[in-house]
Write an enzyme that holds these catalytic residues in place. Structure first.
Site, PDB file in Angstrom:
ATOM      1  N   HIS A  28       0.485  -1.686   0.261  1.00  0.00           N
ATOM      2  CA  HIS A  28      -0.242  -0.224  -0.439  1.00  0.00           C
ATOM      3  C   HIS A  28       1.161   1.559  -0.217  1.00  0.00           C
ATOM      4  O   HIS A  28       0.537   2.244   1.252  1.00  0.00           O
ATOM      5  CB  HIS A  28      -0.781  -0.344   1.646  1.00  0.00           C
ATOM      6  CG  HIS A  28      -2.216  -0.828   1.409  1.00  0.00           C
ATOM      7  ND1 HIS A  28      -2.778  -1.864   2.104  1.00  0.00           N
ATOM      8  CD2 HIS A  28      -2.303  -2.008   0.230  1.00  0.00           C
ATOM      9  CE1 HIS A  28      -3.523  -2.117   1.722  1.00  0.00           C
ATOM     10  NE2 HIS A  28      -3.527  -2.437   0.316  1.00  0.00           N
TER      11      HIS A  28
ATOM     12  N   HIS B 165     -11.797  -9.778  -5.332  1.00  0.00           N
ATOM     13  CA  HIS B 165     -11.176  -8.679  -4.517  1.00  0.00           C
ATOM     14  C   HIS B 165     -10.712  -7.718  -5.904  1.00  0.00           C
ATOM     15  O   HIS B 165      -9.730  -8.181  -6.620  1.00  0.00           O
ATOM     16  CB  HIS B 165      -9.929  -8.705  -3.594  1.00  0.00           C
ATOM     17  CG  HIS B 165     -10.080  -7.265  -3.407  1.00  0.00           C
ATOM     18  ND1 HIS B 165     -10.610  -6.477  -2.640  1.00  0.00           N
ATOM     19  CD2 HIS B 165      -8.928  -7.001  -2.546  1.00  0.00           C
ATOM     20  CE1 HIS B 165      -9.573  -5.232  -2.325  1.00  0.00           C
ATOM     21  NE2 HIS B 165      -8.888  -6.057  -2.344  1.00  0.00           N
TER      22      HIS B 165
ATOM     23  N   GLU C  11      -8.166  -5.375  -6.069  1.00  0.00           N
ATOM     24  CA  GLU C  11      -7.246  -4.481  -6.289  1.00  0.00           C
ATOM     25  C   GLU C  11      -5.724  -5.288  -6.392  1.00  0.00           C
ATOM     26  O   GLU C  11      -6.130  -6.362  -6.301  1.00  0.00           O
ATOM     27  CB  GLU C  11      -6.832  -4.304  -4.102  1.00  0.00           C
ATOM     28  CG  GLU C  11      -5.361  -3.446  -4.134  1.00  0.00           C
ATOM     29  CD  GLU C  11      -5.470  -3.193  -2.582  1.00  0.00           C
ATOM     30  OE1 GLU C  11      -6.337  -3.951  -1.708  1.00  0.00           O
ATOM     31  OE2 GLU C  11      -4.444  -2.274  -2.339  1.00  0.00           O
TER      32      GLU C  11
ATOM     33  N   ASP D 129      -2.875  -6.449  -6.291  1.00  0.00           N
ATOM     34  CA  ASP D 129      -2.255  -7.380  -5.761  1.00  0.00           C
ATOM     35  C   ASP D 129      -2.788  -8.915  -6.124  1.00  0.00           C
ATOM     36  O   ASP D 129      -2.196  -9.876  -6.066  1.00  0.00           O
ATOM     37  CB  ASP D 129      -1.450  -7.672  -4.804  1.00  0.00           C
ATOM     38  CG  ASP D 129      -3.182  -7.040  -3.371  1.00  0.00           C
ATOM     39  OD1 ASP D 129      -3.616  -6.668  -3.728  1.00  0.00           O
ATOM     40  OD2 ASP D 129      -2.731  -8.068  -2.578  1.00  0.00           O
TER      41      ASP D 129
ATOM     42  N   HIS E 102     -11.929  -6.821   2.095  1.00  0.00           N
ATOM     43  CA  HIS E 102     -10.442  -5.139   2.704  1.00  0.00           C
ATOM     44  C   HIS E 102     -11.226  -4.100   1.545  1.00  0.00           C
ATOM     45  O   HIS E 102     -11.588  -3.032   2.290  1.00  0.00           O
ATOM     46  CB  HIS E 102      -9.522  -6.057   2.597  1.00  0.00           C
ATOM     47  CG  HIS E 102      -8.768  -4.322   2.166  1.00  0.00           C
ATOM     48  ND1 HIS E 102      -7.805  -4.495   1.247  1.00  0.00           N
ATOM     49  CD2 HIS E 102      -8.358  -3.561   2.881  1.00  0.00           C
ATOM     50  CE1 HIS E 102      -6.866  -3.395   1.268  1.00  0.00           C
ATOM     51  NE2 HIS E 102      -7.737  -2.550   2.463  1.00  0.00           N
TER      52      HIS E 102
ATOM     53  N   ASP F  91      -8.601 -11.430   1.153  1.00  0.00           N
ATOM     54  CA  ASP F  91      -7.556 -10.745   2.120  1.00  0.00           C
ATOM     55  C   ASP F  91      -7.660 -11.053   3.397  1.00  0.00           C
ATOM     56  O   ASP F  91      -7.341 -11.032   4.429  1.00  0.00           O
ATOM     57  CB  ASP F  91      -7.867  -8.818   1.621  1.00  0.00           C
ATOM     58  CG  ASP F  91      -7.025  -8.223   0.809  1.00  0.00           C
ATOM     59  OD1 ASP F  91      -6.221  -9.114   0.238  1.00  0.00           O
ATOM     60  OD2 ASP F  91      -7.319  -7.349  -0.322  1.00  0.00           O
TER      61      ASP F  91
ATOM     62  N   TYR G 236      -1.316  -8.058  10.008  1.00  0.00           N
ATOM     63  CA  TYR G 236      -2.243  -7.587   8.897  1.00  0.00           C
ATOM     64  C   TYR G 236      -3.869  -7.210   9.063  1.00  0.00           C
ATOM     65  O   TYR G 236      -3.614  -5.930   8.841  1.00  0.00           O
ATOM     66  CB  TYR G 236      -2.503  -9.645   8.606  1.00  0.00           C
ATOM     67  CG  TYR G 236      -3.286  -9.432   7.126  1.00  0.00           C
ATOM     68  CD1 TYR G 236      -2.328  -8.979   5.890  1.00  0.00           C
ATOM     69  CD2 TYR G 236      -4.275  -9.578   6.852  1.00  0.00           C
ATOM     70  CE1 TYR G 236      -3.161  -9.075   5.034  1.00  0.00           C
ATOM     71  CE2 TYR G 236      -4.897  -9.436   6.280  1.00  0.00           C
ATOM     72  CZ  TYR G 236      -4.275  -9.308   5.012  1.00  0.00           C
ATOM     73  OH  TYR G 236      -4.727  -9.842   3.684  1.00  0.00           O
TER      74      TYR G 236
ATOM     75  N   HIS H 211      -3.793 -14.038   0.730  1.00  0.00           N
ATOM     76  CA  HIS H 211      -2.308 -13.457   1.270  1.00  0.00           C
ATOM     77  C   HIS H 211      -1.560 -14.881   2.481  1.00  0.00           C
ATOM     78  O   HIS H 211      -1.945 -15.091   3.500  1.00  0.00           O
ATOM     79  CB  HIS H 211      -1.859 -12.396   1.789  1.00  0.00           C
ATOM     80  CG  HIS H 211      -2.003 -11.124   0.866  1.00  0.00           C
ATOM     81  ND1 HIS H 211      -1.453 -10.903  -0.536  1.00  0.00           N
ATOM     82  CD2 HIS H 211      -3.423 -10.647   1.173  1.00  0.00           C
ATOM     83  CE1 HIS H 211      -2.850 -10.005  -0.795  1.00  0.00           C
ATOM     84  NE2 HIS H 211      -2.882  -9.776  -0.289  1.00  0.00           N
TER      85      HIS H 211
HETATM   86 FE1  FEO Z   1      -7.403  -5.712  -0.519  1.00  0.00          FE
HETATM   87 FE2  FEO Z   1      -4.789  -8.222  -1.134  1.00  0.00          FE
HETATM   88  O1  FEO Z   1      -5.520  -6.708  -1.711  1.00  0.00           O
END
Ligand code: FEO
Length: 409
Positions: A23, A79, A81, A83, A145, A164, A192, A225
């Site tokens: 981020h 999601h 995002e 990544d 997230h 996430d 996290y 993750h």
């Molecule tokens: Fe909200 Fe791992 O991205």
């Protein structure tokens, strides 16, 4: 190598051993991370999530060890995002018959990031997808997230793929939580939660309640993750409930930045006072202490003392950054106070108190704005305030936890 997570379900993600920030630079990742993608081998294969930029080939290589990517019929984007989504165009180029599935909100984020994509299949909570031998169902999970987030559930394997949620930024050659050192696992899971999910604690609690009420059986939780929870996955659900409700310990984090050592002397005296009462004191000088780590330590602390010297009538930059962290993360059910020092002109303590209130913390007003260098009397005053603060912490912990006021979606 791909790795079997459950019968007919394989991890095909990537390990990012060297990433040290996330981020932007808001989250340091000293142990790297993984981008987890999962291949579900029904008669019609489905890929759930992808990987971050630069890891497309690593993921496609793992998929190719199992099937020809052209066979993929569904690409589930839990999601938007980057990544998790950046390899979507890459996959679709090699799997031309694949349908892209996402939440209603996902069409906004994915549609903006990848304007070349347009043919979304939208799913809502409760929708099912029969792959032939494997059935996927979907649970919208806004703010876990982002507003577009959702969970995918593989019914036959009782396997939850929550993207996430329940993750850790932890690069390891091991894929399962029970294979890594427990202290490291929980350190990263807490780090996290504190740095990513804390602002959305109300939504976390709601989702946990919803999942519990639904009677969903969960044998394995495979997040987007880090490592996979296959033994007692309930332990991470319970930890999320504790963190989201603001359960805390008899711990006080003392975060400060000092110009010429005066603020640090006050910080040390405060720590002595806190410790005099038998409450744990963590003294964290910024920027030597990493802000991401301090935020993690604060997750389970009941008290926070923040200090700064006054410079140009303002607080120092590293404390200012920490205060911005606090305002965004919106921890609740914590007691806080400010302290500091100044030379010709003050102001830092008042600014810190205002910032702590803005961050949603219960502020105890202090008289710890020391001029020039702290005298012996100043230091004794700080020690006494530390003792009083520690007693407040202990008393607050004896009271029922107030309702958390996290952010609504
Ligand atoms: Fe909200 Fe791992 O991205």
């Amino acid at each position: 190598m791909p790795l079997q997570v459950a019968d007919g379900v394989f991890w095909v993600g990537a390990i990012d051993w060297n990433v040290r920030s996330f981020h932007g630079y808001t989250y340091t990742t000293p142990r790297g991370t993984t981008y987890n993608a999962y291949l579900v081998l029904g008669d019609e294969p489905a890929l759930v999530d992808t990987v971050a930029p630069g890891f497309e080939d690593e993921m496609m290589g793992r998929i190719r060890e199992l099937i020809d990517p052209a066979r993929i019929r569904y690409l589930i984007a839990n999601h938007g995002e980057v990544d998790h989504s950046s390899a979507i165009p890459h996959v679709l180029a090699q799997a031309p018959e694949a349908r892209l599935i996402c939440s209603r909100k996902g069409t906004e984020s994915l549609g903006a990031y990848y304007p070349q994509l347009w043919d979304f299949q939208v799913v809502d909570t409760g929708d099912h997808l029969d792959l032939g031998g494997k059935t996927l169902s979907f649970i919208e999970a806004p703010m876990l997230h982002w507003p577009d987030s959702m969970f995918t559930y593989v019914q036959e394997e009782r396997l939850l793929l929550p993207n996430d949620a329940f993750g850790q930024h932890l690069a390891t050659s091991q894929r399962f939580a029970d294979q890594v050192e427990s202290w490291q696992l929980w350190d990263e899971a807490a780090r996290y939660y504190a740095n990513i999910l804390a602002p959305f604690s109300r939504m976390v609690l709601r989702k946990l309640d919803e999942v519990a009420r639904s009677g969903l059986e969960i044998a394995t939780i495979a997040p987007g993750h880090g490592v996979i929870w296959r033994e007692n996955p309930g332990q991470i659900l319970e930890a999320y409930r504790r963190w989201a409700t603001g359960e805390a310990k008899e711990r006080v984090v003392i975060a400060y930045e000092t110009m010429w050592g005066s603020t640090e002397k006050v910080a040390r005296a405060l720590a002595e006072g806190v410790a005099d009462e038998g409450v744990e004191a963590l003294l964290r000088g910024l920027p030597m202490a990493d802000r991401t780590e301090v935020v993690k330590e604060l997750l389970e602390a009941k008290g926070l003392l923040v200090g700064s010297s006054t410079h140009n009538q303002r607080i120092l930059l590293n404390v200012a950054a920490f205060m911005e962290d606090l305002k965004g993360l919106r921890f609740t059910n914590k007691i806080a106070a400010a302290f500091g020092s100044h030379g010709w002109a003050g102001g830092a303590v008042a600014q810190l108190e205002e910032g702590l209130r803005e961050a949603g913390l219960d502020v105890m007003t202090s008289d710890l704005a020391v001029r020039w260098a702290p005298s012996a009397e100043d230091l004794e005053r700080a020690r006494e305030f530390g003792r009083r603060f520690a007693r407040e912490v202990r008393q607050a912990l004896a009271e029922p936890v107030a309702a958390h006021h996290g952010t609504e979606a």
